[in-house]
Scaffold this motif. Structure first.
Motif, PDB file in Angstrom:
ATOM      1  N   ALA A  53       0.835  -1.210   0.000  1.00  0.00           N
ATOM      2  CA  ALA A  53       0.000   0.000   0.000  1.00  0.00           C
ATOM      3  C   ALA A  53       0.868   1.258   0.000  1.00  0.00           C
ATOM      4  O   ALA A  53       0.584   2.219  -0.740  1.00  0.00           O
ATOM      5  N   THR A  54       1.933   1.270   0.790  1.00  0.00           N
ATOM      6  CA  THR A  54       2.804   2.454   0.821  1.00  0.00           C
ATOM      7  C   THR A  54       3.578   2.588  -0.493  1.00  0.00           C
ATOM      8  O   THR A  54       3.795   3.696  -0.975  1.00  0.00           O
ATOM      9  N   LEU A  55       3.961   1.446  -1.080  1.00  0.00           N
ATOM     10  CA  LEU A  55       4.655   1.483  -2.368  1.00  0.00           C
ATOM     11  C   LEU A  55       3.754   2.083  -3.444  1.00  0.00           C
ATOM     12  O   LEU A  55       4.180   2.942  -4.231  1.00  0.00           O
ATOM     13  N   ARG A  56       2.502   1.680  -3.456  1.00  0.00           N
ATOM     14  CA  ARG A  56       1.582   2.165  -4.484  1.00  0.00           C
ATOM     15  C   ARG A  56       1.301   3.654  -4.320  1.00  0.00           C
ATOM     16  O   ARG A  56       1.138   4.382  -5.310  1.00  0.00           O
ATOM     17  N   LYS A  57       1.258   4.135  -3.089  1.00  0.00           N
ATOM     18  CA  LYS A  57       1.045   5.563  -2.873  1.00  0.00           C
ATOM     19  C   LYS A  57       2.179   6.382  -3.482  1.00  0.00           C
ATOM     20  O   LYS A  57       1.976   7.505  -3.933  1.00  0.00           O
ATOM     21  N   LYS A  58       3.378   5.793  -3.497  1.00  0.00           N
ATOM     22  CA  LYS A  58       4.543   6.518  -3.996  1.00  0.00           C
ATOM     23  C   LYS A  58       4.706   6.418  -5.512  1.00  0.00           C
ATOM     24  O   LYS A  58       5.132   7.380  -6.154  1.00  0.00           O
ATOM     25  N   ILE A  59       4.393   5.251  -6.088  1.00  0.00           N
ATOM     26  CA  ILE A  59       4.685   5.084  -7.518  1.00  0.00           C
ATOM     27  C   ILE A  59       3.467   4.799  -8.387  1.00  0.00           C
ATOM     28  O   ILE A  59       3.569   4.853  -9.613  1.00  0.00           O
TER      29      ILE A  59
ATOM     30  N   ARG B 275      -0.349   5.744  -7.825  1.00  0.00           N
ATOM     31  CA  ARG B 275      -1.625   6.232  -7.291  1.00  0.00           C
ATOM     32  C   ARG B 275      -2.787   5.958  -8.247  1.00  0.00           C
ATOM     33  O   ARG B 275      -3.930   5.794  -7.826  1.00  0.00           O
ATOM     34  N   GLU B 276      -2.498   5.907  -9.546  1.00  0.00           N
ATOM     35  CA  GLU B 276      -3.563   5.695 -10.533  1.00  0.00           C
ATOM     36  C   GLU B 276      -3.785   4.220 -10.865  1.00  0.00           C
ATOM     37  O   GLU B 276      -4.647   3.885 -11.675  1.00  0.00           O
ATOM     38  N   GLY B 277      -3.004   3.333 -10.263  1.00  0.00           N
ATOM     39  CA  GLY B 277      -3.194   1.903 -10.497  1.00  0.00           C
ATOM     40  C   GLY B 277      -2.786   1.435 -11.877  1.00  0.00           C
ATOM     41  O   GLY B 277      -3.331   0.457 -12.402  1.00  0.00           O
ATOM     42  N   LYS B 278      -1.806   2.138 -12.489  1.00  0.00           N
ATOM     43  CA  LYS B 278      -1.372   1.776 -13.839  1.00  0.00           C
ATOM     44  C   LYS B 278      -0.398   0.605 -13.860  1.00  0.00           C
ATOM     45  O   LYS B 278      -0.333  -0.139 -14.828  1.00  0.00           O
ATOM     46  N   TYR B 279       0.397   0.463 -12.797  1.00  0.00           N
ATOM     47  CA  TYR B 279       1.515  -0.473 -12.846  1.00  0.00           C
ATOM     48  C   TYR B 279       1.315  -1.749 -12.025  1.00  0.00           C
ATOM     49  O   TYR B 279       1.773  -2.821 -12.436  1.00  0.00           O
ATOM     50  N   ILE B 280       0.678  -1.628 -10.884  1.00  0.00           N
ATOM     51  CA  ILE B 280       0.552  -2.793  -9.997  1.00  0.00           C
ATOM     52  C   ILE B 280      -0.909  -3.197  -9.880  1.00  0.00           C
ATOM     53  O   ILE B 280      -1.762  -2.390  -9.508  1.00  0.00           O
TER      54      ILE B 280
END
Length: 229
Positions: free
Chosen positions: A199-205, A207-212
């Motif tokens: 969750a913290t990783l996604r907030k940093k890289i 936020r739009e849900g494009k990669y993970i």
């Protein structure tokens, strides 16, 4: 084609002797005398095998191994005056493939090299030092992550997670697989901690849900971004 060897050794006499001996035995050699030079040569020359002294003037050899292992599986043979078990274990745990204690015979080093050559895989030639996926870029050599050209400051655990996903882009990685690779654990009780880090990783890289992508109850996947997306 000759097997290419990078010798990382700050002692000029030892470096020259090893280079001359390996040349005579039909290896193609390049030599580095510092850690910074070794990391640069590893990227630009892509040696098949690395012979690494641990006691370098600018950085510890174990740190070099860790940096290399973020993007390369090139066999690393350590040659060092450090003879304590803890030093050997530290280097091997960091990702070294073999360990020779100085002084050593060149015959023994040549034997270890022959073993390393037999383990070389054709897939290793396809390794890249930089991963690019749409606006996401990972510079494995520098240990840096960028999104749309801006550097993201990740914790060591977040960095390990994004690298693992990147190296398996397109594959769904189960919770247990990620735990085993990153924590060396397969305990289900650790899954909530994994979710927090993700969750913290996604907030940093992301936020739009494009990669993970989250696969509920299963794990995570790094999505491949095609040009134009």
């Amino acid at each position: 084609m000759k097997t290419s060897i990078m010798i990382v050794e700050d002692d000029q006499a030892i470096r020259n002797f090893m280079t001359a001996t390996l040349d005579l035995n039909a290896y193609q050699c390049i030599a580095a005398e510092s850690g910074e030079q070794a990391l640069m040569y590893a990227v630009t020359n892509r040696p098949d095998i690395i012979i690494l002294d641990l006691g370098l003037p600018d950085m510890d050899g174990v740190d070099i191994i860790r940096k290399l292992r973020t993007w390369s599986q090139c066999p690393i043979i350590v040659v060092s005056a450090r003879s304590e078990d803890k030093d050997k274990i530290s280097a091997l745990d960091a990702g070294a493939d073999d360990y020779l204690t100085k002084p050593f015979s060149m015959d023994e080093l040549l034997a270890r090299l022959r073993v390393a050559v037999r383990k070389l895989s054709p897939a290793q030639a396809g390794e890249e030092a930089v991963f690019v996926n749409g606006g996401l870029k990972i510079d494995y050599t520098a240990g840096c992550v960028y999104v749309e050209g801006q550097e993201c400051h990740l914790t060591p655990m977040e960095y390990k997670l994004v690298c693992l996903l990147a190296k398996n882009a397109g594959r769904v990685l189960t919770h247990k697989y990620i735990l085993k690779e990153v924590w060396n654990s397969t305990l289900e009780s650790d899954i909530p901690s994994l979710r927090v880090f993700m969750a913290t990783l996604r907030k940093k890289i992301d936020r739009e849900g494009k990669y993970i992508q989250t696969h509920i109850g299963v794990g995570y996947r790094m999505l491949r971004i095609t040009e134009g997306e």
